[in-house]
Enzyme design. Structure first.
Site, short mmCIF file in Angstrom:
data_model
loop_
_atom_site.label_atom_id
_atom_site.label_comp_id
_atom_site.label_asym_id
_atom_site.label_seq_id
_atom_site.Cartn_x
_atom_site.Cartn_y
_atom_site.Cartn_z
N CYS A 111 8.83 -39.40 -9.30
CA CYS A 111 7.53 -40.02 -9.59
C CYS A 111 6.60 -40.03 -8.38
CB CYS A 111 7.72 -41.44 -10.11
SG CYS A 111 8.56 -42.57 -8.98
N HIS B 97 -15.72 -7.91 0.98
CA HIS B 97 -14.76 -8.79 1.64
C HIS B 97 -14.88 -10.22 1.13
CE1 HIS B 97 -13.52 -11.61 4.86
NE2 HIS B 97 -12.51 -10.77 5.01
N LYS C 283 0.83 -1.21 0.00
CA LYS C 283 0.00 0.00 0.00
C LYS C 283 0.87 1.25 0.00
CE LYS C 283 -3.77 -0.35 2.19
NZ LYS C 283 -4.75 -0.55 3.29
N SER D 173 14.87 -42.60 -10.25
CA SER D 173 13.59 -41.92 -10.11
C SER D 173 13.35 -41.75 -8.62
CB SER D 173 12.46 -42.74 -10.74
OG SER D 173 11.23 -42.06 -10.60
N ARG E 196 -3.51 2.97 8.50
CA ARG E 196 -3.83 1.73 7.79
C ARG E 196 -2.63 0.81 7.74
NH1 ARG E 196 -8.34 2.10 4.17
NH2 ARG E 196 -9.26 4.18 4.08
N MET F 164 -5.78 -7.31 8.57
CA MET F 164 -5.15 -6.48 9.59
C MET F 164 -5.96 -5.22 9.82
SD MET F 164 -1.09 -7.06 8.86
CE MET F 164 -1.20 -6.53 7.16
N GLY G 163 -8.39 -7.16 4.46
CA GLY G 163 -9.22 -7.22 5.66
C GLY G 163 -8.62 -7.99 6.82
N TYR H 72 12.99 -35.03 -15.72
CA TYR H 72 11.54 -35.10 -15.89
C TYR H 72 10.85 -35.22 -14.54
CZ TYR H 72 11.78 -40.16 -15.07
OH TYR H 72 11.97 -41.41 -14.51
N ARG I 9 -3.26 -1.34 -6.44
CA ARG I 9 -2.43 -2.54 -6.35
C ARG I 9 -2.76 -3.42 -7.55
NH1 ARG I 9 -5.69 -4.59 -1.00
NH2 ARG I 9 -7.72 -4.84 -1.98
#
Length: 911
Positions: free
Chosen positions: A863, A464, A35, A795, A104, A115, A113, A883, A348
């Site tokens: 894997c 919100h 902010k 693997s 703020r 804090m 919302g 991979y 933002r």
């Protein structure tokens, strides 16, 4: 803030803790928070930002670490406050013409919302009359004062916010006021006295009248809110580090509650739900900013502002274009109009839905604002996974009971619940729930996380509920005004009188805003149909989304280094995986081929007393296995197929010892023949293990039961020979599981090579079959250099490696104590979901380096379940694996993240 004299609390002499808005920029988010950095950036751009200053995150860290503010902070704040007073030509809280400020929070990452914020600081019993005179509006002044006491009492003094809400509702009922704007100045003046009485009763002290004390206490409260429960929960949910701290922004107040020529709103430069360009946002006349996001009064669409105040509307449109071009992204903007003067309070990069993220990324490429590499970084695998979820079948018969604003897309079905506690409780019992509220507030975060979706009767796309739901990827419908939500009686009533009680099933469509009673059937996502090669012939919107996904996936495939394979055990799964873009099979679990009727054959093999019995069982299994592999090689022709030899714990192929004991006992009690059951029970007792996961399994089973692995190798080799004879291109890789020492691997490898040579001689077909192993035990990882002497590939089986490194039994710990560990912050995320880089990851990295030091051409893959986890894919790219392998449904996610990892590392190298 009392002056700090503690000698143990120190900071560099040159450290600066407060920055004026004119001193920062958008690149200082670590220091000024999102902010503060963006307020500074807008100031630099010459946009109308109320003057103010930012207290840095470093000051917050000192406070949180030591329990007291940095010694220099009070003087720095005083100096910047004095400069602000000189700029504004008035002093904080002075009686005749008071300067008022807001305090703020503002962390590096957006935490909507979570804090604390306090508006109108500087008002007191004395200055409220000066504000009234200055504004020429008594009602406005008393409304501002009651807001200060209400917000300050709750966030700074810890008073239960419900007490203020109840007093407010009682005042409205007494005066017959439908909304807060219907209360007169005298009504609000009385409400101020009532609120001050609540503060005195609940805290034992009067509401503070000194404006500097108000500001200092509010700053401290914002620091404290960083460690509030809802903030910590949100950070865990969003995987935001806990050590960043928050900045604090002190900004001169501008007022949207000065009458019909004033107001406040939230705007988006594009629709955060769909990504489409246009005029999106909410506006509320005669209101302050908190009224919009709280959803306490329903807003009007931003487009309506053109008819209300065209000059401000036109200027806002120009500013929105400026900001989007400057930030090269969707911007979320908060603004206030004070008697026709437009002020920018925040901007933002806006949160957006998954579909919007893909659409916006490609739109910005087409507009020349970003390139394809940047577009790839603007989306992620979690968003792609959301787009692959099913959606409601629009052709199905469904009873619609209402419609609201489509705030966050998806198809959510669950039982109606009307508070967060019930949502969490029912969810933990396995129930799927929809959280229904008039509007949500930060205290509802637990319930929002637990719910399948959120439905509110108030608020819009900037409320919100909408903002938090989009951030979490939760389905959300807001502002369904026609539905009357009664949280006390735990019910919702439709316009025609239909009552939805708690526990009734409802379905909500976050893409259309429709609300249904009962369960609505779902159909596949058009994105899934695209990956399967069946383009959706439906809505133009869906086709546009598929086009955006296609473009970004094509670029990801061009730039990625990691190949993506599938975990697949049969031809059907292999075929789907190939359609999803798999470049082979990284794990075929042969134990899955022995389910059903075949299980008895394996049981006979394990329990065989003689060579003849064992040979007969193997002879029966061989052609079955061979056919399995023929089908796999056909489905994956030309691509590698890694086949893991039998790996499961022994008990999975034996009768349950308890059931068998009961059968024998009953037979003996009834004097029935039970010689076979008794013989079987004795054999099972002999083989019974207290901890089967660490017992006779994997390579150990193959070495102890003669012929088992050789049968599987022969089936693989014969299937490959048959496929190759038919002009196919089988690429078999045989993987030996649970190896802990090179000697185990050498013994199995010798047998396998002998069998392969026999098949080559018998068929006249030359076979190229790689032999490798899984690295799934700590000892294997630590001796990888030795094991690589006998292995052509590794693997990493990260499921078992995680279990053995941590000493966890996955089947037990996830249900027993993982929830507590996550809540206490021991885990940011389950180590079975995202790889533990410090522990398990360190072993993977070291084993990869040691293995390639011995055998430079060693092929490396993974894997486990981590192969489809976005964050883990980036780690595997970093450590140099060739991979990843994952379930078919996760293949697109892994492809996307492999591309993002390559693009990110290329960008990092170029810098």
């Amino acid at each position: 803030m009392s002056e700090n004299k503690d000698p143990h609390v120190s900071q560099p002499e040159s450290q600066k803790f407060v920055y004026d808005f004119t001193e920062g920029n958008k690149d200082l988010k670590d220091l000024l928070g999102g902010k503060g950095a963006n307020l500074a950036e807008m100031t630099n751009l010459g946009l109308p930002v109320p003057p103010g200053f930012t207290i840095t995150t470093e000051a917050c860290k000192v406070y949180l670490d030591s329990g007291t503010e940095p010694a220099a902070l009070r003087d720095e704040v005083a100096a910047h406050l004095l400069a602000l007073e000189e700029t504004m030509g008035k002093k904080l809280g002075q009686a005749d013409d008071p300067l008022l400020v807001s305090v703020r929070s503002g962390a590096k990452f957006s935490m909507p919302g979570m804090m604390d914020t306090v508006l109108n600081i500087g008002l007191s019993d004395e200055s409220v009359t000066g504000l009234a005179a200055q504004a020429g509006d008594d009602r406005f002044a008393w409304d501002s004062y009651r807001r200060l006491i209400q917000m300050f009492g709750k966030t700074v003094l810890g008073v239960d916010g419900e007490l203020f809400e109840e007093a407010f509702e009682e005042a409205k009922q007494t005066k017959g006021a439908a909304t807060d704007v219907d209360l007169k100045a005298a009504d609000l003046q009385q409400l101020v006295e009532d609120f001050k009485g609540i503060v005195l009763k609940e805290t034992g002290r009067e509401f503070p009248q000194d404006p500097r004390e108000q500001m200092d206490l509010a700053i401290k409260a914002v620091f404290d809110s960083w460690n509030g429960e809802r903030a910590k929960l949100y950070r865990r949910q969003e995987r935001i580090p806990h050590d960043l701290g928050t900045a604090v922004n002190v900004c001169s107040m501008v007022f949207g509650n000065l009458g019909p020529d004033s107001g406040t709103g939230v705007a988006f430069t594009r629709d955060p739900a769909s990504g489409h360009q246009g005029v999106y946002g909410d506006y509320l006349q005669n209101a302050q900013g908190e009224d919009v996001v709280a959803g306490i009064r329903n807003t009007v669409p931003l487009a309506d502002l053109e008819g209300i105040d065209k000059a401000s509307y036109d200027k806002l449109m120009q500013i929105m274009e400026t900001l989007e071009t400057h930030y090269k992204d969707l911007c979320d903007i908060e603004f206030t109009i004070e008697r026709g003067q437009l002020w920018m309070l925040q901007t933002r990069v806006g949160k957006r839905t998954a579909g919007a993220a893909f659409r916006i990324a490609t739109q910005l490429v087409d507009q020349g604002l970003i390139d394809e590499a940047e577009a790839l970084q603007r989306v992620n695998g979690a968003q792609l996974a959301q787009l692959m979820f099913p959606r409601f079948d629009e052709s199905a018969a469904a009873e619609k009971i209402g419609r609201g604003i489509a705030a966050s897309p998806g198809a959510a079905v669950g039982k109606a619940v009307f508070d967060s506690y019930t949502a969490v409780k029912w969810s933990r019992s396995g129930e799927k729930v929809i959280l229904i509220r008039r509007e949500t507030n930060p205290d509802d975060l637990n319930g929002m996380i637990a719910a399948e979706g959120i439905l509110t009767s108030r608020g819009g796309k900037t409320s919100h509920a909408a903002v938090v739901a989009r951030g979490m990827g939760k389905t959300c419908v807001c502002g369904a005004e026609e539905l009357e939500v009664d949280t006390k009686r735990r019910r919702m009533t439709t316009p025609d009188g239909t009552v939805v009680e708690e526990g009734d099933v409802v379905s909500i469509d976050g893409s259309s805003g429709k609300v249904y009673i009962g369960e609505v059937p779902v159909v596949p996502s058009p994105v899934v149909e695209y990956f399967e090669g069946r383009m959706h012939a439906g809505a133009e919107d869906a086709d546009e989304l598929v086009g955006a996904v296609h473009r970004i996936m094509a670029y990801a495939d061009r730039v990625r280094r990691l190949r993506v394979r599938a975990n697949a055990d049969n031809a059907e799964d292999a075929g789907r995986a190939r359609r999803f873009g798999a470049q082979g099979i990284g794990l075929c679990r042969t134990e899955h081929m022995f389910l059903g009727e075949r299980r008895e054959l394996v049981e006979k093999l394990i329990l065989a007393d003689t060579d003849e019995e064992r040979s007969e069982a193997l002879k029966t299994l061989l052609p079955l296995q061979k056919q399995d592999f023929v089908e796999l090689f056909e489905a994956m022709d030309g691509l590698p197929v890694t086949i893991r030899l039998l790996d499961p714990p022994l008990h999975e192929f034996l009768p349950d010892i308890t059931d068998l004991s009961v059968r024998v006992a009953l037979a003996e009690a009834r004097h029935e023949q039970h010689e076979n059951e008794l013989r079987l029970l004795q054999a099972v007792h002999k083989l019974h293990e207290q901890n089967p996961m660490l017992g006779l399994r994997g390579v150990r089973l193959g070495l102890v039961i003669p012929g088992l692995f050789t049968m599987q190798v022969r089936a693989i080799a014969e299937a490959a020979a048959q496929r190759k004879s038919g002009q196919g291109d089988p690429r078999a890789e045989i993987m030996i599981p649970l190896v802990g020492t090179v000697q185990e691997l050498e013994l199995v490898r010798d047998e396998a090579e002998q069998v392969i040579a026999e098949v080559e001689k018998a068929t006249g077909v030359e076979l190229k079959i790689s032999l490798g192993t899984m690295i799934e035990l700590p000892r294997a990882a630590l001796t990888a250099g030795q094991i690589a002497e006998a292995a052509e590939f590794f693997s990493f089986g990260t499921n078992d490696l995680t279990q053995t490194v941590w000493g966890f039994s996955r089947d037990d710990v996830e249900a027993s104590f993982f929830t507590a560990y996550l809540e206490k912050g021991i885990f940011g995320v389950s180590p079975f979901e995202t790889i533990d880089k410090d522990g398990v990851g360190s072993l993977v990295r070291n084993a990869a380096e040691a293995g390639r030091a011995t055998r430079p051409d060693l092929k490396l893959g993974i894997c486990g379940e981590h192969g489809g986890d976005p964050e883990s894919v980036h780690f595997f790219h970093e450590v140099g694996l060739d991979y990843v392998s994952c379930s078919p449904f996760r293949i697109p996610v892994a492809r996307l993240e492999a591309g993002r990892a390559a693009a990110a590392s290329k960008g990092s190298d170029s810098r």
